[in-house]
Write a protein that holds these residues in place. Sequence first.
Motif, PDB file in Angstrom:
ATOM      1  N   SER B  93      43.598  39.436  40.811  1.00 54.92           N
ATOM      2  CA  SER B  93      42.247  39.811  41.218  1.00 54.92           C
ATOM      3  C   SER B  93      41.960  39.302  42.619  1.00 54.92           C
ATOM      4  CB  SER B  93      41.218  39.222  40.247  1.00 54.92           C
ATOM      5  OG  SER B  93      41.310  37.825  40.239  1.00 54.92           O
ATOM      6  N   GLY B  94      41.286  40.122  43.381  1.00 59.13           N
ATOM      7  CA  GLY B  94      40.905  39.703  44.726  1.00 59.13           C
ATOM      8  C   GLY B  94      42.075  39.717  45.682  1.00 59.13           C
ATOM      9  N   ASN B  95      41.810  39.347  46.899  1.00 63.27           N
ATOM     10  CA  ASN B  95      42.841  39.331  47.929  1.00 63.27           C
ATOM     11  C   ASN B  95      43.279  37.890  48.132  1.00 63.27           C
ATOM     12  OD1 ASN B  95      44.558  40.148  49.863  1.00 63.27           O
ATOM     13  ND2 ASN B  95      43.027  41.131  51.139  1.00 63.27           N
ATOM     14  N   THR B  96      44.192  37.458  47.321  1.00 66.79           N
ATOM     15  CA  THR B  96      44.568  36.056  47.295  1.00 66.79           C
ATOM     16  C   THR B  96      45.872  35.829  48.038  1.00 66.79           C
ATOM     17  OG1 THR B  96      45.648  36.412  45.177  1.00 66.79           O
ATOM     18  CG2 THR B  96      43.374  35.653  45.135  1.00 66.79           C
TER      19      THR B  96
END
Lengths: 115, 110
Positions: B93-96
Motif C-alpha cells: 500500500s502506498g508509495n513506500t
Amino acid sequence: ETGVTQSPTHLIKTRGQQVTLRCSSQSGHNTVSWYQQALGQGPQFIFQYYREEENGRGNFPPRFSGLQFPNYSSELNVNALELDDSALYLCASTSTGLAGGREQYFGPGTRLTVT
Amino acid sequence: AQRVTQPEKLLSVFKGAPVELKCNYSYSGSPELFWYVQYSRQRLQLLLRHISRESIKGFTADLNKGETSFHLKKPFAQEEDSAMYYCALSRTSGNTPLVFGKGTRLSVIA
C-alpha cells in the motif's frame, strides 16, 4: 521523456565538510527517494520527498537532510562528513497517485569519496 | 523488521545452463517483491515485479509466501545476462521505499 539525472557524477570531500548532491526527477514524477549504496551492499533507503515534504525516512542521522523543489527536483545534503559516508548515492523517482505508477526509476548515482 | 537475503554473492554458470538466483525475505505483512538488475556501466533498472506475473528477457520469479522466497529463474542463460541482480521488497500500500538485498553477481561463461 527525460530520465532521472544526478550531479555531480563523482566528488571527493574531506572529513568534516558538507556536501550537496542534486537530482532531477523523470518527467511527470512527483516523488523522489534517495538511497546510499556502500561498496558490496545493496542500496539503503535514506528518505523520500513528496510534494516538497519529507515523506518517510530510513535509519540515517539528522546530518542527512534533503529538499524537494516545486519542479520536483531534489537535493541531498550531508553535514559533518565521516569516512563511512563514502558511497554511491542514488536518486529514484516515481509518480505517487497513479494506479500502477509505482515503479522507481533510478539515476546513475553520485560517487562520494570522503578522505 | 523487513529484510531481504540473497545468499550468493557470485553465481557463475555456463551459457545455455539454467539459472536460479535466490531471494528470501522477512516481512510482517503482505509485501510486493521486485528484481532489479544493473548491467555494466548502466543504471539500476527494474527487471520484474511479482504482481505482473510476466516473463522479462526469459526470466521469471514466483512469490512463495510459505517459504518467503522470490527466486529468479531462467532456463537457458545467455552471456548478456551477466550483471548484478538485486531482490527488493516494499509494502503493497502506498508509495513506500524499497528494501534491497546485497545483490548477486551473475557471470555467464561462454
